[in-house]
Design a protein around this motif. Sequence first.
Motif, PDB file in Angstrom:
ATOM      1  N   SER A 111      -1.682  -5.082  -7.736  1.00 54.13           N
ATOM      2  CA  SER A 111      -1.165  -5.338  -6.393  1.00 54.13           C
ATOM      3  C   SER A 111       0.163  -6.091  -6.457  1.00 54.13           C
ATOM      4  O   SER A 111       1.109  -5.763  -5.728  1.00 54.13           O
ATOM      5  N   GLU A 112       0.257  -7.093  -7.332  1.00 51.83           N
ATOM      6  CA  GLU A 112       1.477  -7.883  -7.449  1.00 51.83           C
ATOM      7  C   GLU A 112       2.632  -7.043  -7.996  1.00 51.83           C
ATOM      8  O   GLU A 112       3.771  -7.143  -7.513  1.00 51.83           O
ATOM      9  N   VAL A 113       2.345  -6.210  -8.988  1.00 49.66           N
ATOM     10  CA  VAL A 113       3.391  -5.369  -9.573  1.00 49.66           C
ATOM     11  C   VAL A 113       3.872  -4.341  -8.554  1.00 49.66           C
ATOM     12  O   VAL A 113       5.081  -4.112  -8.393  1.00 49.66           O
ATOM     13  N   ARG A 114       2.938  -3.728  -7.844  1.00 54.26           N
ATOM     14  CA  ARG A 114       3.308  -2.740  -6.824  1.00 54.26           C
ATOM     15  C   ARG A 114       4.167  -3.386  -5.733  1.00 54.26           C
ATOM     16  O   ARG A 114       5.148  -2.783  -5.255  1.00 54.26           O
ATOM     17  N   HIS A 115       3.821  -4.598  -5.334  1.00 53.79           N
ATOM     18  CA  HIS A 115       4.578  -5.315  -4.307  1.00 53.79           C
ATOM     19  C   HIS A 115       6.018  -5.566  -4.782  1.00 53.79           C
ATOM     20  O   HIS A 115       6.965  -5.394  -3.999  1.00 53.79           O
ATOM     21  N   ALA A 116       6.185  -5.964  -6.049  1.00 55.20           N
ATOM     22  CA  ALA A 116       7.523  -6.224  -6.579  1.00 55.20           C
ATOM     23  C   ALA A 116       8.380  -4.961  -6.550  1.00 55.20           C
ATOM     24  O   ALA A 116       9.549  -4.999  -6.166  1.00 55.20           O
ATOM     25  N   PHE A 117       7.803  -3.832  -6.927  1.00 52.36           N
ATOM     26  CA  PHE A 117       8.543  -2.570  -6.902  1.00 52.36           C
ATOM     27  C   PHE A 117       8.967  -2.222  -5.471  1.00 52.36           C
ATOM     28  O   PHE A 117      10.128  -1.878  -5.216  1.00 52.36           O
ATOM     29  N   SER A 118       8.024  -2.297  -4.543  1.00 54.93           N
ATOM     30  CA  SER A 118       8.321  -1.882  -3.168  1.00 54.93           C
ATOM     31  C   SER A 118       9.324  -2.818  -2.507  1.00 54.93           C
ATOM     32  O   SER A 118      10.172  -2.369  -1.720  1.00 54.93           O
ATOM     33  N   LYS A 119       9.274  -4.116  -2.805  1.00 54.81           N
ATOM     34  CA  LYS A 119      10.200  -5.078  -2.207  1.00 54.81           C
ATOM     35  C   LYS A 119      11.619  -4.926  -2.749  1.00 54.81           C
ATOM     36  O   LYS A 119      12.575  -5.409  -2.141  1.00 54.81           O
ATOM     37  N   GLU A 213      26.723  -1.289  -7.891  1.00 51.90           N
ATOM     38  CA  GLU A 213      26.498  -2.718  -7.690  1.00 51.90           C
ATOM     39  C   GLU A 213      25.268  -2.994  -6.840  1.00 51.90           C
ATOM     40  O   GLU A 213      24.463  -3.884  -7.154  1.00 51.90           O
ATOM     41  N   ALA A 214      25.093  -2.232  -5.761  1.00 50.31           N
ATOM     42  CA  ALA A 214      23.968  -2.467  -4.857  1.00 50.31           C
ATOM     43  C   ALA A 214      22.638  -2.245  -5.577  1.00 50.31           C
ATOM     44  O   ALA A 214      21.721  -3.079  -5.500  1.00 50.31           O
ATOM     45  N   ALA A 215      22.530  -1.120  -6.283  1.00 50.05           N
ATOM     46  CA  ALA A 215      21.292  -0.836  -7.009  1.00 50.05           C
ATOM     47  C   ALA A 215      21.094  -1.832  -8.146  1.00 50.05           C
ATOM     48  O   ALA A 215      19.962  -2.248  -8.440  1.00 50.05           O
ATOM     49  N   GLY A 216      22.188  -2.243  -8.774  1.00 48.80           N
ATOM     50  CA  GLY A 216      22.096  -3.221  -9.847  1.00 48.80           C
ATOM     51  C   GLY A 216      21.554  -4.551  -9.368  1.00 48.80           C
ATOM     52  O   GLY A 216      20.709  -5.168 -10.022  1.00 48.80           O
ATOM     53  N   ASN A 217      22.010  -4.991  -8.213  1.00 50.98           N
ATOM     54  CA  ASN A 217      21.510  -6.247  -7.657  1.00 50.98           C
ATOM     55  C   ASN A 217      20.044  -6.153  -7.264  1.00 50.98           C
ATOM     56  O   ASN A 217      19.276  -7.109  -7.428  1.00 50.98           O
ATOM     57  N   GLN A 218      19.634  -4.997  -6.743  1.00 52.86           N
ATOM     58  CA  GLN A 218      18.219  -4.792  -6.436  1.00 52.86           C
ATOM     59  C   GLN A 218      17.376  -4.807  -7.711  1.00 52.86           C
ATOM     60  O   GLN A 218      16.261  -5.336  -7.731  1.00 52.86           O
ATOM     61  N   MET A 219      17.941  -4.236  -8.769  1.00 51.20           N
ATOM     62  CA  MET A 219      17.234  -4.213 -10.038  1.00 51.20           C
ATOM     63  C   MET A 219      17.054  -5.615 -10.601  1.00 51.20           C
ATOM     64  O   MET A 219      15.995  -5.953 -11.147  1.00 51.20           O
ATOM     65  N   ILE A 220      18.074  -6.441 -10.444  1.00 53.89           N
ATOM     66  CA  ILE A 220      17.964  -7.846 -10.860  1.00 53.89           C
ATOM     67  C   ILE A 220      16.811  -8.509 -10.130  1.00 53.89           C
ATOM     68  O   ILE A 220      16.011  -9.245 -10.716  1.00 53.89           O
ATOM     69  N   ARG A 221      16.705  -8.237  -8.828  1.00 54.06           N
ATOM     70  CA  ARG A 221      15.618  -8.821  -8.037  1.00 54.06           C
ATOM     71  C   ARG A 221      14.262  -8.357  -8.558  1.00 54.06           C
ATOM     72  O   ARG A 221      13.325  -9.157  -8.682  1.00 54.06           O
ATOM     73  N   LEU A 222      14.147  -7.064  -8.882  1.00 61.07           N
ATOM     74  CA  LEU A 222      12.874  -6.530  -9.371  1.00 61.07           C
ATOM     75  C   LEU A 222      12.487  -7.182 -10.698  1.00 61.07           C
ATOM     76  O   LEU A 222      11.344  -7.639 -10.861  1.00 61.07           O
ATOM     77  N   VAL A 223      13.424  -7.234 -11.623  1.00 58.74           N
ATOM     78  CA  VAL A 223      13.126  -7.812 -12.934  1.00 58.74           C
ATOM     79  C   VAL A 223      12.739  -9.277 -12.796  1.00 58.74           C
ATOM     80  O   VAL A 223      11.777  -9.750 -13.424  1.00 58.74           O
ATOM     81  N   ASN A 224      13.463 -10.013 -11.964  1.00 62.15           N
ATOM     82  CA  ASN A 224      13.151 -11.431 -11.771  1.00 62.15           C
ATOM     83  C   ASN A 224      11.766 -11.625 -11.157  1.00 62.15           C
ATOM     84  O   ASN A 224      11.010 -12.511 -11.573  1.00 62.15           O
ATOM     85  N   MET A 225      11.428 -10.807 -10.168  1.00 62.66           N
ATOM     86  CA  MET A 225      10.103 -10.909  -9.543  1.00 62.66           C
ATOM     87  C   MET A 225       9.005 -10.627 -10.565  1.00 62.66           C
ATOM     88  O   MET A 225       7.986 -11.332 -10.613  1.00 62.66           O
ATOM     89  N   LEU A 226       9.203  -9.608 -11.368  1.00 63.04           N
ATOM     90  CA  LEU A 226       8.193  -9.260 -12.368  1.00 63.04           C
ATOM     91  C   LEU A 226       8.058 -10.354 -13.423  1.00 63.04           C
ATOM     92  O   LEU A 226       6.940 -10.746 -13.792  1.00 63.04           O
ATOM     93  N   GLU A 227       9.173 -10.869 -13.907  1.00 61.43           N
ATOM     94  CA  GLU A 227       9.126 -11.872 -14.963  1.00 61.43           C
ATOM     95  C   GLU A 227       8.558 -13.206 -14.492  1.00 61.43           C
ATOM     96  O   GLU A 227       8.106 -14.008 -15.315  1.00 61.43           O
ATOM     97  N   GLU A 228       8.580 -13.437 -13.190  1.00 61.89           N
ATOM     98  CA  GLU A 228       8.005 -14.664 -12.651  1.00 61.89           C
ATOM     99  C   GLU A 228       6.479 -14.597 -12.583  1.00 61.89           C
ATOM    100  O   GLU A 228       5.818 -15.622 -12.431  1.00 61.89           O
ATOM    101  N   MET A 229       5.905 -13.413 -12.707  1.00 62.11           N
ATOM    102  CA  MET A 229       4.455 -13.253 -12.609  1.00 62.11           C
ATOM    103  C   MET A 229       3.783 -13.752 -13.882  1.00 62.11           C
ATOM    104  O   MET A 229       4.192 -13.434 -14.986  1.00 62.11           O
ATOM    105  N   GLU A 230       2.724 -14.507 -13.707  1.00 68.86           N
ATOM    106  CA  GLU A 230       2.026 -15.110 -14.840  1.00 68.86           C
ATOM    107  C   GLU A 230       1.458 -14.064 -15.789  1.00 68.86           C
ATOM    108  O   GLU A 230       1.408 -14.272 -16.998  1.00 68.86           O
TER     109      GLU A 230
END
Length: 249
Positions: A111-119, A213-230
Motif C-alpha cells: 500500500s505504501e509503495v503504491r501510494h508513492a508511485f501514484s503521488k 525537468e518536470a518529470a525529473g523533479n517528479q522522479m526525485i519526489r518518488l525516489v525520496n518517498m520510497l527511500e524514506e520508507m522503513e
Amino acid sequence: MAGHSKWKNIQRRKNAQDAKRGKIFMKHAKDIYIAAKQGGGDIDMNASLRLAVEKAKADNMPNDNIDRAIKKATGGLDGANYEELTYEGYGPGGTAVMVEVLTDNKNRTASEVRHAFSKSGGNLGENGCVSFMFDRKGYLVIDQAETEADEDTVMLEAIEAGAEEMETVEGAYEIYTSPEDFQMVKDALEASGFQFVTAEITMVPQTLSTVDEAAGNQMIRLVNMLEEMEDVQDVYHNMEADDEIMAQL
C-alpha cells in the motif's frame, strides 16, 4: 554500463547518513537477518552475511546490533519474520523503477509503495514489467584519493581478479563483476591492498531513459518517498536527466 554511475549518489547519501542513522541501522539489521536466515549465522561460511556485516560496520553500526540481528535469524532471540519482495513499476516520464523491500507486513508495504508511485506521477506494475531492463551486478568503488595506484594498474588488477568491467569517473574507479564472482574479486583486490568506498550487489540498467525537468523533479519526489520508507532497502531506476536533477538523487 557506459553512462551509468552511482558514485555521486553514494557521495550524497554518505553525507546525509548522520541524520538518518536509526533508519540506516534498521535496514542493515534486516539485511543481516535475511542473510543469516538463508545461509546460517556463521560469517566465515556465509558470504552474503559477511557482506551485510561489512556494510553495516562501514556505517558504524554497533556490534551488539549486528549480533542481535544474527541471533534473531538463527533462533537465538524472538523477533519479526521478514520477507524479501521486489516491486516494479513505471516512474514519471516512463522511467523503469525497481524497489527491493524487507517487510514483516507485505500488505502495509504494498500500500505504501503504491501510494508513492501514484503521488509522484508513476504507476506500480506487475512483477517482471521492468526487471528485464536491469542486470544484477557486483559493484565496487575505489576512491582515487585513497589509492596510489593509477588507472592502468587498477584496471589490470581488476581484470586479473575476474572483474567484467571498470569505469573511471570523477574521483573514483567503478568496478563491475558478475554476482557469482563478486566476493572473489573483492577478496582479491583487498589482498592487493585496495579499499572500497562501497561494495555491493546491485541492479544496473541496460539502457537509460532521458526525461525533462518536470518529470525529473517528479522522479526525485518518488525516489525520496520510497527511500524514506522503513521497509525499503534499495531503489533502482534508469532515469537520465540534467546534472542538477541527477545531483539530487
